[in-house]
Design an enzyme around this catalytic site. Structure first.
Site, PDB file in Angstrom:
ATOM      1  CE  LYS A 181      -5.620  -1.054   1.450  1.00 46.63           C
ATOM      2  NZ  LYS A 181      -4.376  -1.818   1.577  1.00 46.63           N
TER       3      LYS A 181
ATOM      4  CB  THR B 228      -0.926   0.020   1.226  1.00 44.01           C
ATOM      5  OG1 THR B 228      -1.823  -1.100   1.142  1.00 44.01           O
ATOM      6  CG2 THR B 228      -1.751   1.296   1.259  1.00 44.01           C
TER       7      THR B 228
ATOM      8  CE  LYS C 108       1.437   2.496   4.477  1.00 48.23           C
ATOM      9  NZ  LYS C 108       1.767   1.248   3.744  1.00 48.23           N
TER      10      LYS C 108
END
Length: 288
Positions: free
Chosen positions: A170, A97, A238
């Site tokens: 995502k 990711t 994050k």
């Protein structure tokens, strides 16, 4: 069956690589901590490589699942990086990711091989059980070649557009999760304060329009104050940092996502950086 490499044996990569081996693929692994790669080989066979380049050499597919943009750049473009050893016609599939920018950077840097950005959803449980959802960006032909191999650990895989599209998808996924978890946390907090039987209420409302994956899979442990599993707050922050950075770039307005990110910062301050993301409830209960 294919010759494949897997770079990064964290909580996601370790079981994903295992599924590849279980399906009969010839797997070479690389991990920054070499002992972990050796342990993987002792359990599942294959070969451990000392560098990403050595892992990638001679492979038809090279998969990666590392921490962030910097880690990804290091294992691909850095000294002994995989891109220096990739075979002509091979496919690099990145399950990290990361930002859409690094996905486009890697696609542009590929020389004679193809790159698919392919972040996943489903968490550690999805990786362990081989039922991940994979969101992909890149070209159709290399995706078509990689999709049957990814099926070893994926329940659903879809190409959503050119390089960077998987990462953008995502980000949408994480935006949805942030709002859903905060809403569930507030509902449980409200119900407790009102003196309701939380299990009875959730059993009822989960049959209607309020139903969500988070409700089905997290309400019991949230209600019991158990947060020592699942997707960590540090990791979610994050991801949300990437989301908010992309929003600033493309002009999106994400007020709820920005607010929930700050709520997760509060959880970190409480010492909950490694707690599951459902720990937003702990923040409400402390403030209450």
């Amino acid at each position: 069956m294919a010759k494949v490499a897997f770079i990064g044996l964290g909580v996601m990569g370790y079981p994903m690589a295992r599924h590849l081996a279980a399906k009969g693929h010839e797997v070479t692994v690389y991990n920054r901590t070499g002992a972990k790669a050796e342990r993987w080989v002792s359990e599942f066979g294959g070969r451990a490589a000392p560098t990403p380049a050595e892992a990638a050499r001679g492979q038809e597919f090279v998969f990666a699942c590392v921490g962030n943009d910097d880690d990804l750049r290091q294992v691909t473009l850095g000294a002994d990086g995989a891109f220096g050893a990739m075979e002509k016609g091979a496919v690099f599939v990145d399950h990290t990711t990361a930002s859409a920018g690094i996905a486009r950077e890697l696609a542009a840097a590929a020389d004679g091989f193809d790159v698919i950005d392919a972040p996943v959803s489903g968490g550690q449980a999805g990786a362990e059980n081989g039922v991940l959802t994979v969101m992909c960006g890149g070209e159709a032909a290399p995706f078509a070649r990689a999709e049957p191999v990814m099926a070893a650990y994926a329940r659903a895989t879809r190409l959503l557009g050119p390089a960077g599209s998987g990462q953008l998808a995502k980000m949408m996924n994480q935006i949805c999760i942030a709002g859903a978890v905060q809403g569930l946390a507030e509902a449980i907090h409200f119900g407790k304060q009102a003196g309701l039987d939380i299990e009875a209420v959730i059993d009822t409302i989960s049959k209607g329009a309020a139903q969500s994956w988070q409700m089905e899979n997290r309400y019991k442990t949230m209600n019991e104050g158990k947060f020592d599993f699942g997707f960590a707050v540090d990791w979610m922050r994050k991801d949300l940092s990437i989301v908010l950075g992309e929003a600033r770039s493309n002009g999106s307005t994400l007020p709820v996502t920005a607010l929930v990110d700050q709520f997760y910062a509060d959880v970190q301050t409480m010492g909950g950086g490694r707690w599951d993301t459902s720990s937003l409830l702990a923040r409400l209960e402390r403030k209450g």
